[in-house]
Write an enzyme that holds these catalytic residues in place. Structure first.
Site, mmCIF file in Angstrom:
data_model
loop_
_atom_site.group_PDB
_atom_site.id
_atom_site.type_symbol
_atom_site.label_atom_id
_atom_site.label_comp_id
_atom_site.label_asym_id
_atom_site.label_seq_id
_atom_site.Cartn_x
_atom_site.Cartn_y
_atom_site.Cartn_z
ATOM 1 N N ARG A 10 -4.059 -22.695 9.306
ATOM 2 C CA ARG A 10 -2.844 -23.502 9.443
ATOM 3 C C ARG A 10 -2.842 -24.600 8.373
ATOM 4 N NH1 ARG A 10 -3.027 -25.186 15.596
ATOM 5 N NH2 ARG A 10 -2.433 -27.126 14.622
ATOM 6 N N ARG A 35 -11.416 -23.148 11.110
ATOM 7 C CA ARG A 35 -10.537 -22.526 12.104
ATOM 8 C C ARG A 35 -9.559 -21.556 11.454
ATOM 9 N NH1 ARG A 35 -7.684 -26.037 16.782
ATOM 10 N NH2 ARG A 35 -6.087 -26.653 15.307
ATOM 11 N N LYS A 58 -9.198 -27.363 22.914
ATOM 12 C CA LYS A 58 -8.210 -27.243 24.001
ATOM 13 C C LYS A 58 -7.644 -25.815 24.104
ATOM 14 C CE LYS A 58 -5.318 -30.500 22.693
ATOM 15 N NZ LYS A 58 -5.936 -31.002 21.446
ATOM 16 N N ARG A 96 1.163 -36.273 24.669
ATOM 17 C CA ARG A 96 0.359 -36.853 23.583
ATOM 18 C C ARG A 96 0.660 -38.334 23.392
ATOM 19 N NH1 ARG A 96 -0.486 -31.852 20.526
ATOM 20 N NH2 ARG A 96 -1.774 -32.101 18.686
ATOM 21 N N ARG A 115 -4.308 -36.514 11.575
ATOM 22 C CA ARG A 115 -4.133 -36.082 12.973
ATOM 23 C C ARG A 115 -5.108 -36.834 13.879
ATOM 24 N NH1 ARG A 115 -4.453 -29.745 12.914
ATOM 25 N NH2 ARG A 115 -3.820 -29.917 15.094
HETATM 26 P P1 AMP Z 1 -1.301 -28.766 17.937
HETATM 27 O O1 AMP Z 1 -1.254 -27.306 17.654
HETATM 28 O O2 AMP Z 1 -1.303 -29.072 19.400
HETATM 29 O O3 AMP Z 1 -2.410 -29.485 17.216
HETATM 30 O O4 AMP Z 1 0.080 -29.376 17.387
HETATM 31 C C1 AMP Z 1 0.448 -29.252 16.028
HETATM 32 C C2 AMP Z 1 1.441 -30.351 15.679
HETATM 33 O O5 AMP Z 1 2.625 -30.225 16.481
HETATM 34 C C3 AMP Z 1 0.956 -31.769 15.920
HETATM 35 O O6 AMP Z 1 0.165 -32.258 14.845
HETATM 36 C C4 AMP Z 1 2.281 -32.521 16.056
HETATM 37 O O7 AMP Z 1 2.904 -32.709 14.800
HETATM 38 C C5 AMP Z 1 3.131 -31.509 16.826
HETATM 39 N N1 AMP Z 1 3.000 -31.695 18.301
HETATM 40 C C6 AMP Z 1 2.426 -30.845 19.189
HETATM 41 N N2 AMP Z 1 2.488 -31.342 20.435
HETATM 42 C C7 AMP Z 1 3.095 -32.548 20.346
HETATM 43 C C8 AMP Z 1 3.421 -33.556 21.289
HETATM 44 N N3 AMP Z 1 3.113 -33.439 22.600
HETATM 45 N N4 AMP Z 1 4.053 -34.675 20.834
HETATM 46 C C9 AMP Z 1 4.372 -34.811 19.530
HETATM 47 N N5 AMP Z 1 4.076 -33.904 18.583
HETATM 48 C C10 AMP Z 1 3.440 -32.769 18.974
#
Ligand code: AMP
Length: 217
Positions: A159, A126, A13, A87, A170
């Site tokens: 990360r 990554r 994404k 999400r 996840r």
């Molecule tokens: P990402 O970088 O998009 O994978 O997000 C990293 C982490 O941030 C996720 O594993 C969640 O803990 C939190 N997070 C990001 N976006 C959301 C969302 N829309 N709703 C809830 N938690 C989120």
């Protein structure tokens, strides 16, 4: 143009968003990047989000919905791409409600589809820039200089939530809570399923082909 990019963690994404933004001049709004910035700044929101993020769980809807409504309200007229939000079905419904208040709606949803095994390979390799959020891969998307961000020269990191154990959680969270969002949009918007298991440049062509057709329609 108001676009939502859906897909499991590691479906690409972030990478595809950057390309869409470069082409159409849209604002890239990544909920994960915004949360990481809040954490780095030590804000109240950042502190509340910390434990959920480190475990690979979702941050509660009410925090995310408010955070993203604020970010969207600052987007330029030309539009935005949402990456990592919504999400949950509840987040998607709240987003629709708040866009509706200003007579707006999501025009298109791109659903990046990829196998779990590819996800695991992509995420363990990554590397991310802690400053600008750019994403690289040790094999498939190398920076010009090993371990260093092309944009700002910062040292790249893995990360903590890209570790194999957290990735498994996840993915579980994705299937339980985020996959139903695809069906939500299939009932409300134009959704394009994209085969995102291919090379990033091939996926880019598939994505831009769909969006170019939409823009010229
Ligand atoms: P990402 O970088 O998009 O994978 O997000 C990293 C982490 O941030 C996720 O594993 C969640 O803990 C939190 N997070 C990001 N976006 C959301 C969302 N829309 N709703 C809830 N938690 C989120």
């Amino acid at each position: 143009m108001r676009i939502v990019l859906l897909g499991a963690p590691g479906s690409g994404k972030g990478t595809q968003c950057k390309r869409i933004v470069d082409r159409y001049g849209l604002l890239h709004l990544s909920s994960g990047d915004i949360l990481r910035k809040e954490r780095a700044a030590g804000s109240e929101l950042g502190k509340k989000a910390e434990s959920f993020m480190d475990a690979g769980d979702l941050v509660p809807d009410e925090l995310i919905v408010e955070m993203m409504a604020d970010a969207i309200s600052k987007a330029p007229e030309v539009g935005f791409v949402l990456d990592g939000f919504p999400r949950t079905v509840n987040q998607a419904a709240e987003l629709d409600k708040s866009l509706d208040l200003s007579g707006q709606k999501i025009n298109v949803v791109l659903n990046l589809m990829v196998d779990d095994q590819i996800v695991a390979e992509r995420m363990s390799g990554r590397r991310s820039c802690p400053q600008c959020g750019a994403v690289y891969h040790i094999k498939n998307l190398k920076p010009k200089v090993d371990g260093v961000c092309d944009n700002d020269g910062a040292e790249l990191i893995q990360r903590p939530d890209d570790s194999l154990e957290v990735v498994a959680n996840r993915l579980k969270t994705y299937y339980e809570q985020t996959e139903p969002v695809v069906d939500y949009y299939k009932n409300n918007s134009t959704v394009y399923d994209i085969d995102a298991g291919k090379d990033a440049d091939v996926v880019k062509s598939l994505v831009l082909e769909k969006l170019d057709a939409l823009v010229s329609a």
